[in-house]
Design a protein around this motif. Sequence first.
Motif, mmCIF file in Angstrom:
data_model
loop_
_atom_site.group_PDB
_atom_site.id
_atom_site.type_symbol
_atom_site.label_atom_id
_atom_site.label_comp_id
_atom_site.label_asym_id
_atom_site.label_seq_id
_atom_site.Cartn_x
_atom_site.Cartn_y
_atom_site.Cartn_z
ATOM 1 N N THR A 1 3.229 -15.175 12.082
ATOM 2 C CA THR A 1 3.653 -16.391 11.369
ATOM 3 C C THR A 1 4.449 -16.054 10.114
ATOM 4 N N GLY A 2 4.580 -14.746 9.806
ATOM 5 C CA GLY A 2 5.306 -14.346 8.613
ATOM 6 C C GLY A 2 4.433 -14.239 7.380
ATOM 7 N N THR A 3 3.119 -14.391 7.549
ATOM 8 C CA THR A 3 2.190 -14.330 6.425
ATOM 9 C C THR A 3 1.749 -12.891 6.172
ATOM 10 N N ALA A 4 1.787 -12.473 4.890
ATOM 11 C CA ALA A 4 1.341 -11.126 4.553
ATOM 12 C C ALA A 4 -0.141 -10.977 4.856
ATOM 13 N N ILE A 5 -0.517 -9.833 5.420
ATOM 14 C CA ILE A 5 -1.909 -9.598 5.794
ATOM 15 C C ILE A 5 -2.485 -8.453 4.963
ATOM 16 N N PRO A 6 -3.809 -8.396 4.836
ATOM 17 C CA PRO A 6 -4.442 -7.358 4.019
ATOM 18 C C PRO A 6 -4.172 -5.948 4.550
ATOM 19 N N VAL A 7 -4.138 -4.997 3.618
ATOM 20 C CA VAL A 7 -4.005 -3.587 3.980
ATOM 21 C C VAL A 7 -5.212 -2.837 3.420
ATOM 22 N N LYS A 8 -5.471 -1.673 3.977
ATOM 23 C CA LYS A 8 -6.599 -0.880 3.497
ATOM 24 C C LYS A 8 -6.340 -0.442 2.059
ATOM 25 N N PRO A 9 -7.356 -0.518 1.198
ATOM 26 C CA PRO A 9 -7.161 -0.126 -0.204
ATOM 27 C C PRO A 9 -7.007 1.376 -0.341
ATOM 28 N N TRP A 10 -6.127 1.778 -1.246
ATOM 29 C CA TRP A 10 -5.989 3.197 -1.568
ATOM 30 C C TRP A 10 -6.729 3.461 -2.866
ATOM 31 N N VAL A 11 -7.613 4.453 -2.856
ATOM 32 C CA VAL A 11 -8.406 4.791 -4.036
ATOM 33 C C VAL A 11 -7.884 6.103 -4.625
ATOM 34 N N PRO A 12 -7.498 6.112 -5.898
ATOM 35 C CA PRO A 12 -7.006 7.338 -6.535
ATOM 36 C C PRO A 12 -8.020 8.465 -6.448
ATOM 37 N N VAL A 13 -7.515 9.691 -6.272
ATOM 38 C CA VAL A 13 -8.383 10.859 -6.165
ATOM 39 C C VAL A 13 -8.173 11.797 -7.350
ATOM 40 N N SER A 14 -6.924 12.213 -7.565
ATOM 41 C CA SER A 14 -6.621 13.169 -8.627
ATOM 42 C C SER A 14 -6.338 12.441 -9.941
ATOM 43 N N GLU A 15 -6.240 13.211 -11.002
ATOM 44 C CA GLU A 15 -5.915 12.636 -12.310
ATOM 45 C C GLU A 15 -4.531 11.987 -12.277
ATOM 46 N N GLU A 16 -3.577 12.640 -11.595
ATOM 47 C CA GLU A 16 -2.241 12.049 -11.483
ATOM 48 C C GLU A 16 -2.278 10.741 -10.697
ATOM 49 N N ASP A 17 -3.075 10.700 -9.643
ATOM 50 C CA ASP A 17 -3.244 9.454 -8.879
ATOM 51 C C ASP A 17 -3.675 8.324 -9.796
ATOM 52 N N ARG A 18 -4.666 8.597 -10.634
ATOM 53 C CA ARG A 18 -5.199 7.563 -11.516
ATOM 54 C C ARG A 18 -4.172 7.109 -12.537
ATOM 55 N N LYS A 19 -3.371 8.049 -13.035
ATOM 56 C CA LYS A 19 -2.335 7.684 -14.010
ATOM 57 C C LYS A 19 -1.263 6.809 -13.367
ATOM 58 N N LEU A 20 -0.843 7.161 -12.152
ATOM 59 C CA LEU A 20 0.178 6.364 -11.479
ATOM 60 C C LEU A 20 -0.370 5.016 -11.050
ATOM 61 N N TRP A 21 -1.640 4.981 -10.665
ATOM 62 C CA TRP A 21 -2.307 3.724 -10.301
ATOM 63 C C TRP A 21 -2.296 2.774 -11.497
ATOM 64 N N GLN A 22 -2.623 3.306 -12.683
ATOM 65 C CA GLN A 22 -2.605 2.495 -13.902
ATOM 66 C C GLN A 22 -1.180 2.103 -14.273
ATOM 67 N N HIS A 23 -0.251 3.011 -14.053
ATOM 68 C CA HIS A 23 1.166 2.756 -14.339
ATOM 69 C C HIS A 23 1.662 1.542 -13.567
ATOM 70 N N ALA A 24 1.292 1.442 -12.292
ATOM 71 C CA ALA A 24 1.711 0.300 -11.473
ATOM 72 C C ALA A 24 1.154 -1.000 -12.033
ATOM 73 N N GLN A 25 -0.087 -0.975 -12.474
ATOM 74 C CA GLN A 25 -0.678 -2.182 -13.052
ATOM 75 C C GLN A 25 -0.018 -2.550 -14.375
ATOM 76 N N ASP A 26 0.348 -1.537 -15.166
ATOM 77 C CA ASP A 26 1.034 -1.795 -16.435
ATOM 78 C C ASP A 26 2.371 -2.497 -16.191
#
Length: 337
Positions: free
Chosen positions: A280-305
Amino acid sequence: MTRQDPASRPQSVTLRFLAAPTDVGVAGTVSAGTVLEWVDKAAYAAAVGWSASYCVTAYVGNIHFEDPIHSGDLVEVTASVVYTGRTSMHIRTEVSFSDPRDGRRTVSSTCLVIFVAVDENGKPTDVPEFVPSTPRQMELHEHAIARIDIRNQIVAAMKDQVYSEQGTAEQVTLRFLAAPADVNWGGKVHGGIVMKWIDEAASLCASRYCGLDTVAVFSGGVRFYRPLFIGDLVEVEARLVYTGSKGMHISVHVRSGNPKTREMHTTTYCLTVMVTRDETGTAIPVKPWVPVSEEDRKLWQHAQDLIAIRANAPGGYTPTHLAKSFEEDSVVGESAQ
């Protein structure tokens, strides 16, 4: 080149055409990369018409891709000068479409593109001042001025991020040579072509992550640092940095250089949000990605910023599915840290 009186120069340009089957992506609708290429061409035409000189793309602001465009739709891309600096022109673009059989027009996307006028030696050159004369022009003029600070915040935030081998998220890199067919009238690769490459890399990265076809719903912070030339070796690196309940945030860096050497330079970067849709063209849920490394967490926060910065822009907003995921994933991020 003889320069016209600014009062006689066109403030707005509209390109019209039919979306062709070759414009359609794997998801069955016109790809975001193709839309961005159209946007760049229309904005370039408006910038050249106003400045009466060659121009280069410097920045493409937030663009939300709303209703999808299909093959056979009649497309209009209107580009209007809304603000000028000493050498720059801020061009607002609006992409709309209609089924030729009924003529009902739907706005698909809008965004702001910044061009810089350059002379025969490639140096920035002055442009005529744009003075708004109608209420609508004044409104858009004020919005463009208000977005300058927001854009500076986004550029600073994106420039300061570090991307290394310490990241664990999904990542892909496309490599190829810039071809003669990619060149613009100034002998350099079209900004629109570069944005099409960005969309392709982001789509591949997101599809590998979720295992489904994906489409872009947002692209922003597209900053052009240096030109690309025919024969350059091009690397387009896309990396997942954040997932909401439906959106996959993909950071994309474009690098280029002489293939005879190993030296590569950052040409362009941006952040794109991809989703996968049902029938129908409706966006559907995707599996969540959970940060693992310190860089992952920084980039994860960067996206939210970046989400928070863009939400404060005039006319800006956080899409519903991203706003919801922002609240939900804040809890996930805290537990991951």
